[in-house]
Design a protein around this motif. Structure first.
Motif, PDB file in Angstrom:
ATOM      1  N   THR A 109       0.747  -1.123   0.013  1.00  0.00           N
ATOM      2  CA  THR A 109      -0.053   0.003   0.103  1.00  0.00           C
ATOM      3  C   THR A 109       0.935   1.251   0.145  1.00  0.00           C
ATOM      4  O   THR A 109       0.854   1.880  -0.752  1.00  0.00           O
ATOM      5  N   THR A 110       1.743   1.553   1.098  1.00  0.00           N
ATOM      6  CA  THR A 110       2.410   2.811   1.251  1.00  0.00           C
ATOM      7  C   THR A 110       3.972   2.165   1.036  1.00  0.00           C
ATOM      8  O   THR A 110       4.655   3.399   1.430  1.00  0.00           O
ATOM      9  N   ALA A 111       4.358   1.046   1.135  1.00  0.00           N
ATOM     10  CA  ALA A 111       5.702   0.752   1.290  1.00  0.00           C
ATOM     11  C   ALA A 111       6.506   1.430   0.039  1.00  0.00           C
ATOM     12  O   ALA A 111       5.945   1.594  -1.108  1.00  0.00           O
ATOM     13  N   TYR A 112       7.920   1.854   0.044  1.00  0.00           N
ATOM     14  CA  TYR A 112       8.555   2.137  -0.955  1.00  0.00           C
ATOM     15  C   TYR A 112       9.899   1.681  -1.062  1.00  0.00           C
ATOM     16  O   TYR A 112      10.435   0.871  -0.200  1.00  0.00           O
ATOM     17  N   ALA A 113      10.553   1.899  -1.979  1.00  0.00           N
ATOM     18  CA  ALA A 113      11.984   1.303  -2.508  1.00  0.00           C
ATOM     19  C   ALA A 113      12.141  -0.404  -2.176  1.00  0.00           C
ATOM     20  O   ALA A 113      12.868  -0.531  -1.701  1.00  0.00           O
ATOM     21  N   ASN A 114      11.214  -0.989  -2.603  1.00  0.00           N
ATOM     22  CA  ASN A 114      11.066  -2.379  -2.588  1.00  0.00           C
ATOM     23  C   ASN A 114      11.422  -3.098  -4.002  1.00  0.00           C
ATOM     24  O   ASN A 114      10.882  -2.444  -5.169  1.00  0.00           O
ATOM     25  N   THR A 115      12.186  -4.240  -4.188  1.00  0.00           N
ATOM     26  CA  THR A 115      12.191  -4.974  -5.236  1.00  0.00           C
ATOM     27  C   THR A 115      11.709  -6.403  -5.122  1.00  0.00           C
ATOM     28  O   THR A 115      12.076  -6.940  -4.430  1.00  0.00           O
TER      29      THR A 115
END
Length: 166
Positions: free
Chosen positions: A140-146
């Motif tokens: 939902t709001t997470a960032y900088a993930n691969t």
């Protein structure tokens, strides 16, 4: 029937024009033929329907391409969406969503989602790369993930700076 000869002003014509009066091979009008007509151009306002296949070297759409009434390809000028429902409620910038319902409703930016339902629940998450069926679909709001692989990172919602493969 009567035949038109010589030159006549278009405003003087009413009703059907006899086919025999229309010269073949003119570049001044589009002719019903199966061969290309060199130098011919047309501009039609309003809606139209093609009963058979439409073939062209370049097709320019203003906002999107539809199949069966459903948007399947669009470019907002800042983001590109390909696939039924991809980015359908999104307003983020610099996003690329490819696959059915990928990135469906994000306002986050600079995401790349590839695969059916990849990034499906993403809202404000940014800088994410999700590749594979349902990869990062609960984000939902997470960032900088691969997340790479079918279902990779599927249950992550708010975790940041993660890399999941497989």
């Amino acid at each position: 029937g009567s035949q038109v000869t010589g030159s006549i002003s278009g405003s003087q014509i009413s009703g059907p024009i006899p086919v025999a009066s229309v010269p073949a091979g003119s570049v001044n009008y589009i002719q019903n033929t199966t061969t290309l007509q060199a130098g011919s151009r047309f501009n039609i306002s309003g809606n139209g329907t093609v009963g058979g296949a439409l073939s062209a070297n370049v097709v320019s759409a203003t906002t999107q391409y539809n199949i069966g009434g459903n948007r399947v390809l669009s470019d907002t000028g800042t983001s590109t969406y390909a696939g039924l429902g991809a980015g359908s409620f999104s307003s983020g910038i610099d996003n690329a969503f490819f696959g059915r319902n990928s990135g469906r409703s994000t306002t986050g930016s600079q995401n790349a989602f590839l695969g059916s339902t990849a990034g499906f629940s993403n809202t404000t998450g940014e800088y994410n790369t999700f590749v594979g069926f349902s990869a990062g679909s609960s984000n939902t709001t997470a960032y900088a993930n691969t997340f790479v692989g079918a279902l990779a990172g599927k249950v992550n919602t708010t975790g940041i700076n993660n890399s999941f493969f497989g």
